[in-house]
Design a protein around this motif. Structure first.
Motif, PDB file in Angstrom:
ATOM      1  N   TYR A   1      -5.933   0.568   3.824  1.00 10.20           N
ATOM      2  CA  TYR A   1      -4.858   1.277   4.516  1.00 10.20           C
ATOM      3  C   TYR A   1      -4.954   2.775   4.233  1.00 10.20           C
ATOM      4  O   TYR A   1      -5.355   3.188   3.145  1.00 10.20           O
ATOM      5  CB  TYR A   1      -3.489   0.773   4.046  1.00 10.20           C
ATOM      6  CG  TYR A   1      -3.235  -0.673   4.401  1.00 10.20           C
ATOM      7  CD1 TYR A   1      -2.621  -1.016   5.602  1.00 10.20           C
ATOM      8  CD2 TYR A   1      -3.638  -1.692   3.536  1.00 10.20           C
ATOM      9  CE1 TYR A   1      -2.410  -2.351   5.940  1.00 10.20           C
ATOM     10  CE2 TYR A   1      -3.427  -3.021   3.865  1.00 10.20           C
ATOM     11  CZ  TYR A   1      -2.806  -3.344   5.074  1.00 10.20           C
ATOM     12  OH  TYR A   1      -2.613  -4.655   5.405  1.00 10.20           O
ATOM     13  N   GLU A   2      -4.556   3.552   5.245  1.00 10.42           N
ATOM     14  CA  GLU A   2      -4.351   4.975   5.063  1.00 10.42           C
ATOM     15  C   GLU A   2      -2.845   5.232   4.982  1.00 10.42           C
ATOM     16  O   GLU A   2      -2.082   4.692   5.790  1.00 10.42           O
ATOM     17  CB  GLU A   2      -4.953   5.791   6.207  1.00 10.42           C
ATOM     18  CG  GLU A   2      -6.460   5.878   6.157  1.00 10.42           C
ATOM     19  CD  GLU A   2      -7.020   6.854   7.187  1.00 10.42           C
ATOM     20  OE1 GLU A   2      -6.200   7.527   7.871  1.00 10.42           O
ATOM     21  OE2 GLU A   2      -8.253   6.932   7.304  1.00 10.42           O
ATOM     22  N   VAL A   3      -2.456   6.032   4.010  1.00 11.36           N
ATOM     23  CA  VAL A   3      -1.043   6.340   3.808  1.00 11.36           C
ATOM     24  C   VAL A   3      -0.882   7.850   3.694  1.00 11.36           C
ATOM     25  O   VAL A   3      -1.549   8.489   2.864  1.00 11.36           O
ATOM     26  CB  VAL A   3      -0.487   5.667   2.530  1.00 11.36           C
ATOM     27  CG1 VAL A   3       1.013   5.944   2.403  1.00 11.36           C
ATOM     28  CG2 VAL A   3      -0.763   4.174   2.532  1.00 11.36           C
ATOM     29  N   GLU A   4      -0.025   8.420   4.523  1.00 12.59           N
ATOM     30  CA  GLU A   4       0.301   9.838   4.430  1.00 12.59           C
ATOM     31  C   GLU A   4       1.576  10.002   3.607  1.00 12.59           C
ATOM     32  O   GLU A   4       2.546   9.276   3.818  1.00 12.59           O
ATOM     33  CB  GLU A   4       0.502  10.445   5.827  1.00 12.59           C
ATOM     34  CG  GLU A   4      -0.743  10.448   6.684  1.00 12.59           C
ATOM     35  CD  GLU A   4      -0.502  11.111   8.026  1.00 12.59           C
ATOM     36  OE1 GLU A   4       0.551  11.765   8.173  1.00 12.59           O
ATOM     37  OE2 GLU A   4      -1.357  10.962   8.915  1.00 12.59           O
TER      38      GLU A   4
ATOM     39  N   ASP B   1      -3.654  16.556   5.915  1.00 11.92           N
ATOM     40  CA  ASP B   1      -3.987  15.471   6.840  1.00 11.92           C
ATOM     41  C   ASP B   1      -5.488  15.258   6.980  1.00 11.92           C
ATOM     42  O   ASP B   1      -5.975  14.776   8.002  1.00 11.92           O
ATOM     43  CB  ASP B   1      -3.370  15.746   8.215  1.00 11.92           C
ATOM     44  CG  ASP B   1      -3.834  17.079   8.803  1.00 11.92           C
ATOM     45  OD1 ASP B   1      -4.539  17.818   8.095  1.00 11.92           O
ATOM     46  OD2 ASP B   1      -3.477  17.370   9.964  1.00 11.92           O
ATOM     47  N   GLY B   2      -6.247  15.594   5.947  1.00  8.84           N
ATOM     48  CA  GLY B   2      -7.687  15.393   6.004  1.00  8.84           C
ATOM     49  C   GLY B   2      -8.072  13.936   5.880  1.00  8.84           C
ATOM     50  O   GLY B   2      -7.261  13.083   5.509  1.00  8.84           O
ATOM     51  N   ASP B   3      -9.330  13.644   6.225  1.00 10.67           N
ATOM     52  CA  ASP B   3      -9.854  12.285   6.064  1.00 10.67           C
ATOM     53  C   ASP B   3      -9.923  11.982   4.571  1.00 10.67           C
ATOM     54  O   ASP B   3     -10.643  12.656   3.834  1.00 10.67           O
ATOM     55  CB  ASP B   3     -11.244  12.191   6.697  1.00 10.67           C
ATOM     56  CG  ASP B   3     -11.812  10.780   6.646  1.00 10.67           C
ATOM     57  OD1 ASP B   3     -11.315   9.949   5.854  1.00 10.67           O
ATOM     58  OD2 ASP B   3     -12.766  10.505   7.400  1.00 10.67           O
TER      59      ASP B   3
ATOM     60  N   ALA C   1       0.836  -1.205   0.000  1.00  6.93           N
ATOM     61  CA  ALA C   1       0.000   0.000   0.000  1.00  6.93           C
ATOM     62  C   ALA C   1       0.866   1.249   0.000  1.00  6.93           C
ATOM     63  O   ALA C   1       0.599   2.220  -0.718  1.00  6.93           O
ATOM     64  CB  ALA C   1      -0.921  -0.005   1.219  1.00  6.93           C
ATOM     65  N   GLU C   2       1.916   1.238   0.813  1.00  2.19           N
ATOM     66  CA  GLU C   2       2.809   2.383   0.914  1.00  2.19           C
ATOM     67  C   GLU C   2       3.508   2.658  -0.418  1.00  2.19           C
ATOM     68  O   GLU C   2       3.553   3.796  -0.892  1.00  2.19           O
ATOM     69  CB  GLU C   2       3.838   2.120   2.016  1.00  2.19           C
ATOM     70  CG  GLU C   2       4.581   3.329   2.498  1.00  2.19           C
ATOM     71  CD  GLU C   2       5.359   3.015   3.766  1.00  2.19           C
ATOM     72  OE1 GLU C   2       5.481   3.915   4.608  1.00  2.19           O
ATOM     73  OE2 GLU C   2       5.854   1.865   3.913  1.00  2.19           O
TER      74      GLU C   2
ATOM     75  N   GLU D   1       5.000   9.168   4.749  1.00  4.49           N
ATOM     76  CA  GLU D   1       5.178   9.645   6.118  1.00  4.49           C
ATOM     77  C   GLU D   1       4.582   8.662   7.125  1.00  4.49           C
ATOM     78  O   GLU D   1       4.601   8.916   8.325  1.00  4.49           O
ATOM     79  CB  GLU D   1       4.508  11.014   6.283  1.00  4.49           C
ATOM     80  CG  GLU D   1       5.102  12.117   5.431  1.00  4.49           C
ATOM     81  CD  GLU D   1       6.487  12.530   5.886  1.00  4.49           C
ATOM     82  OE1 GLU D   1       6.918  12.095   6.972  1.00  4.49           O
ATOM     83  OE2 GLU D   1       7.150  13.279   5.133  1.00  4.49           O
ATOM     84  N   GLY D   2       4.014   7.554   6.624  1.00  6.60           N
ATOM     85  CA  GLY D   2       3.451   6.566   7.533  1.00  6.60           C
ATOM     86  C   GLY D   2       2.246   5.867   6.940  1.00  6.60           C
ATOM     87  O   GLY D   2       1.541   6.419   6.086  1.00  6.60           O
TER      88      GLY D   2
END
Length: 250
Positions: free
Chosen positions: A104-107, A235-237, A60-61, A95-96
């Motif tokens: 997955y959430e990826v920043e 950094d929003g949803d 995912a990253e 960033e994570g």
């Protein structure tokens, strides 16, 4: 319609057609794995970024880093080089990553510069002529360059700045047509020295491609799973952001 937008519309149409061919199919039945997909599905930006065979934190990253790099270039900046010296030097890194819902959430964050160099001319009367290929100013098919050479011959030196745009490539082609020994400028910072003669007066011209550029910094948050790609600024949803990809089949 701009060429970039037209190309993107075509790519999106092709991408949508390739996502399972379900535009004309029946809605998924209740309990089907695709029953809860967004109503805009299928959707695609048409980017050439391959989905992983299976999502985990690592894939995912990597997928999001690759996807954001293409998305920012194609849809945010809409970068198109205007001269052969232009370069796109923006990079993206994670960033994570964390588990979220079925995916997955990826920043990610990005930074770098887009370079669009000028050509800088510094001409001066050559006191100690070198044994180099030399072109007579009278043979130069460009009024501005001839004026630069004549001023340097008469006053000792002269400067000029060719702003970014069509003239950059035009002058590179002009030098290439006049000098067999000219090694064309290829990128920012390149410098070449050319030699001319103005009614017998030797003139040396240094031609440098500047390092003019614009700096960029940004961040975004993604949600990805087997079926969807969402993106939000900073950094929003991500699910409150933009649905970029949606496929009904895996």
């Amino acid at each position: 319609m701009p060429a970039t937008l037209h190309r993107r519309n075509l790519l999106s149409a092709v991408g949508a057609a390739a996502l399972g061919g379900c535009l004309d199919s029946d809605p998924p039945a209740v309990g089907d794995s695709t029953a809860d997909l967004p109503e805009d599905c299928p959707a695609s930006q048409g980017y050439d970024v391959e989905w992983p065979a299976e999502f985990d934190a690592e894939t995912a990253e990597t997928f999001v880093e690759d996807y954001e790099a293409v998305h920012y270039r194609e849809s945010v900046v809409e970068y198109e080089p205007e001269t052969r010296l232009d370069s796109y030097d923006l990079g993206v890194h994670s960033e994570g990553v964390q588990s979220a819902d079925d995916g997955y959430e990826v920043e990610v964050s990005g930074n770098g510069g887009i370079y669009r160099p000028d050509l800088l001319f510094e001409a001066h009367h050559e006191d100690d002529p070198t044994d180099a290929e030399r072109v007579a100013a009278s043979e130069v098919a460009d009024d501005r360059l001839r004026e630069l050479l004549e001023t340097a011959a008469a006053e000792g030196r002269a400067d000029a700045n060719v702003r970014h745009g069509p003239d950059v490539d035009r002058y590179i082609d002009l030098f290439d047509s006049h000098f067999e020994s000219y090694d064309p400028h290829e990128s920012r910072g390149d410098s070449r020295t050319l030699y001319f003669s103005v009614d017998g007066t030797p003139v040396e011209v240094d031609v440098m491609a500047s390092t003019l550029h614009g700096d960029y910094w940004w961040s975004a948050t993604y949600y990805v799973d087997d079926h969807v790609v969402y993106r939000a600024e900073e950094d929003g949803d991500p699910k409150d952001g933009t649905l970029l990809e949606c496929r009904t089949e895996v």
